[in-house]
Design an enzyme around this catalytic site. Structure first.
Site, mmCIF file in Angstrom:
data_model
loop_
_atom_site.group_PDB
_atom_site.id
_atom_site.type_symbol
_atom_site.label_atom_id
_atom_site.label_comp_id
_atom_site.label_asym_id
_atom_site.label_seq_id
_atom_site.Cartn_x
_atom_site.Cartn_y
_atom_site.Cartn_z
ATOM 1 C CG ASP A 278 -2.546 2.674 -6.011
ATOM 2 O OD1 ASP A 278 -3.115 2.722 -5.032
ATOM 3 O OD2 ASP A 278 -2.961 1.760 -6.916
ATOM 4 C CB ILE A 279 0.892 -1.220 -6.934
ATOM 5 C CG1 ILE A 279 2.366 -0.976 -6.092
ATOM 6 C CG2 ILE A 279 1.294 -2.477 -7.984
ATOM 7 C CD1 ILE A 279 2.976 -1.840 -5.301
ATOM 8 C CD GLU B 226 -3.154 -0.658 -3.811
ATOM 9 O OE1 GLU B 226 -3.457 -0.499 -2.548
ATOM 10 O OE2 GLU B 226 -4.026 -0.171 -4.585
HETATM 11 N N1 LIG Z 1 -0.614 -8.959 -0.482
HETATM 12 C C1 LIG Z 1 -0.886 -7.640 0.122
HETATM 13 N N2 LIG Z 1 -2.210 -7.227 -0.239
HETATM 14 C C2 LIG Z 1 -2.613 -5.897 0.184
HETATM 15 C C3 LIG Z 1 -1.765 -5.472 1.380
HETATM 16 N N3 LIG Z 1 -2.503 -4.221 1.276
HETATM 17 C C4 LIG Z 1 -3.759 -4.085 0.646
HETATM 18 N N4 LIG Z 1 -3.772 -5.101 -0.295
HETATM 19 C C5 LIG Z 1 -4.666 -5.490 -1.402
HETATM 20 O O1 LIG Z 1 -4.274 -4.367 -2.522
HETATM 21 C C6 LIG Z 1 -5.392 -4.449 -3.283
HETATM 22 C C7 LIG Z 1 -5.851 -3.174 -3.760
HETATM 23 O O2 LIG Z 1 -6.661 -3.387 -4.611
HETATM 24 P P1 LIG Z 1 -7.551 -1.985 -5.252
HETATM 25 O O3 LIG Z 1 -7.567 -0.913 -4.220
HETATM 26 O O4 LIG Z 1 -8.651 -2.397 -5.936
HETATM 27 O O5 LIG Z 1 -6.578 -1.466 -6.332
HETATM 28 P P2 LIG Z 1 -6.121 -1.858 -7.336
HETATM 29 O O6 LIG Z 1 -6.057 -3.532 -7.643
HETATM 30 O O7 LIG Z 1 -4.359 -1.590 -7.462
HETATM 31 O O8 LIG Z 1 -6.471 -1.355 -8.689
HETATM 32 P P3 LIG Z 1 -6.025 0.069 -8.957
HETATM 33 O O9 LIG Z 1 -5.380 0.789 -7.958
HETATM 34 O O10 LIG Z 1 -7.077 0.788 -9.654
HETATM 35 O O11 LIG Z 1 -5.085 -0.026 -10.256
HETATM 36 C C8 LIG Z 1 -6.547 -5.132 -2.107
HETATM 37 O O12 LIG Z 1 -6.929 -6.253 -2.689
HETATM 38 C C9 LIG Z 1 -5.983 -5.170 -0.831
HETATM 39 O O13 LIG Z 1 -6.334 -6.361 -0.168
HETATM 40 C C10 LIG Z 1 -0.889 -5.832 1.731
HETATM 41 O O14 LIG Z 1 -0.231 -5.625 2.673
HETATM 42 N N5 LIG Z 1 -0.491 -7.183 1.123
#
Ligand SMILES: Nc1nc2c(ncn2[C@@H]2O[C@H](COP(=O)(O)OP(=O)(O)OP(=O)(O)O)[C@@H](O)[C@H]2O)c(=O)[nH]1
Length: 420
Positions: A288-289, A331
């Site tokens: 996970d990013i 992500e």
């Molecule tokens: N640009 C983009 N954003 C995405 C995509 N799929 C999911 N996201 C975003 O990824 C973000 C994931 O956020 P969180 O689940 O809070 O996790 P995080 O910010 O990485 O925090 P941690 O995982 O706790 O480190 C969300 O804001 C989603 O909208 C995509 O295909 N493109």
């Protein structure tokens, strides 16, 4: 139509293939034609022989016939029979014409028609009846039981059959020790080959003509079939590539070009069955990013997409062809390896470092990090594939909880080993 014929070479090949049955049929037809020609000659020879032989037997049946002595019919000096010549009351001299003499006379008459008959024997009384070399050979073979002979020599067909002593001959020849059935000689009949050759040439020309037409038709049909096959193959190829395209679309994540969740899980469950049957090590890496929401919020959604794409690209570079990988969601990425904990940890660390090394630029330069949770089938003993994923997800949660940018390994009792 020509655009469907793949190349000039293929047309030549089709042309040659079509030529094979035509040449074969042409050869067969010529063979049959020549066999028929020889049959015609045989029938012609046999008919002529039969006619002459019937006349000879008619003559023999009368014990010879009397004819007026003329320049054309002199007394036969080789004929030794009583009353060979007789005088009619009006003073005309008649002489006996026996079958052999009559045959010679018939032969003289037939010369104008280019048909020659020759009465011959290996021991002729009349020296004019000496056989030539072909007749001599034929006569010898008749004595061995051969029934007839034919030859084409110098534009002349020759036919020969043995002459056997018939009961009618015995009246005159009994005293010479003749026996019924004895072969006393042979009758050879020669006739020009022109008419038969002419007929053969006509038939041969027709055969050539018919085969030329057959070849052209065959070639046209073969080319047409080739065009249809080519068209069909092109359509099938197009349909297949469309199908492949659709399959790829259905199984690929559009943004990262990795396997999508559905395809990833299907491959994962299939692979799980295999490794379970063979009891092989099998690890799941849930990646996970970190703080990805921040990337979106700070640099925009498009930049977020760029990050996902470039990380996916780096991820692929750090895996082998046999490894399973895909976008699990948002992500989050998942990797499945035929590897034990130690090897899976090495790979996880490699991926973690690779993520760190990617540099991005929006309004400012920035980097990313990833957290990874690892679970291994033999080590964690899950209840099934879903359980193994759950365990890796829990380890990922721990990696996040312990500060991110690290990997954690699930243990059998649910706690995690952390790489600090
Ligand atoms: N640009 C983009 N954003 C995405 C995509 N799929 C999911 N996201 C975003 O990824 C973000 C994931 O956020 P969180 O689940 O809070 O996790 P995080 O910010 O990485 O925090 P941690 O995982 O706790 O480190 C969300 O804001 C989603 O909208 C995509 O295909 N493109």
């Amino acid at each position: 139509m020509l655009k469907y014929l793949s190349s000039f070479k293929s047309i030549v090949v089709i042309g040659l293939i079509c030529l094979i049955p035509v040449v074969f049929s042409y050869g067969l037809s010529l063979k049959t034609l020549h066999a028929s020609a020889w049959q015609m000659i045989q029938i012609k020879g046999e008919t002529s022989f039969h006619l002459i032989q019937t006349m000879r037997l008619w003559n023999a049946g009368h014990g010879g016939v009397y004819a007026l002595v003329t320049v054309q019919t002199p007394v036969n000096p080789y004929l030794n029979v009583p009353e060979r010549e007789i005088e009619t009351p009006s003073g005309k001299t008649l002489t006996v014409v026996n079958p052999a003499y009559m045959t010679r006379q018939l032969g003289e008459r037939l010369k104008d028609t280019q048909v020659e008959i020759h009465l011959t024997s290996l021991k002729p009384l009349n020296p004019n009846n000496q056989p030539d070399s072909w007749e001599r050979e034929a006569l010898s073979s008749f004595e061995q039981g051969e029934q007839k002979r034919m030859i084409l020599s110098n534009g002349v067909y020759r036919y020969m059959q043995p002459l056997k002593v018939e009961p009618a001959c015995m009246e005159c020849h009994q005293s010479q020790g003749y026996q019924v059935g004895d072969i006393r000689g042979g009758l050879s009949i020669s006739f020009p080959s022109d008419d038969i050759n002419e007929l053969l040439a006509g038939l041969r020309a027709e055969i050539i003509w018919a085969h030329q037409i057959a070849y052209v038709l065959l070639l046209l049909i073969a080319l047409l079939v080739q065009v249809l096959i080519h068209k069909l193959a092109t359509k099938l190829q197009y349909a297949k590539s469309r199908q492949d395209e659709l399959n790829t679309l259905a199984s690929t994540d559009e943004l990262t070009q990795l396997a999508n969740r559905r395809h990833l899980l299907a491959s994962f469950f299939e692979r799980y069955q295999t490794v379970e049957t063979q009891n092989l090590p099998f690890s799941v890496l849930m990646i996970d990013i970190d703080y990805f929401k921040m990337v979106n919020d700070r640099y925009g959604h498009q930049m977020g997409d760029q990050v996902l794409k470039r990380f996916a690209n780096e991820l692929m570079k750090n895996l082998r062809d046999h490894d399973l990988s895909g976008r699990y969601g948002g992500e989050e990425f998942m990797v499945a390896l035929n590897a034990n904990i130690a090897l899976a940890s090495t790979v996880a660390e490699r991926i973690r470092q690779a993520a760190e090394e990617i540099s991005f630029y929006a309004e400012e330069a920035f980097t990313i990090s990833v957290s990874i949770g690892i679970a291994e089938r033999r080590f964690n003993q899950p209840k099934g594939p879903e359980d193994l994923i759950r365990m890796s997800d829990e380890a990922l949660y721990q990696a996040k909880a312990r500060g991110r940018n690290r990997f954690c390994v699930a243990t059998q009792n649910g706690s995690v080993i952390i790489n600090d």
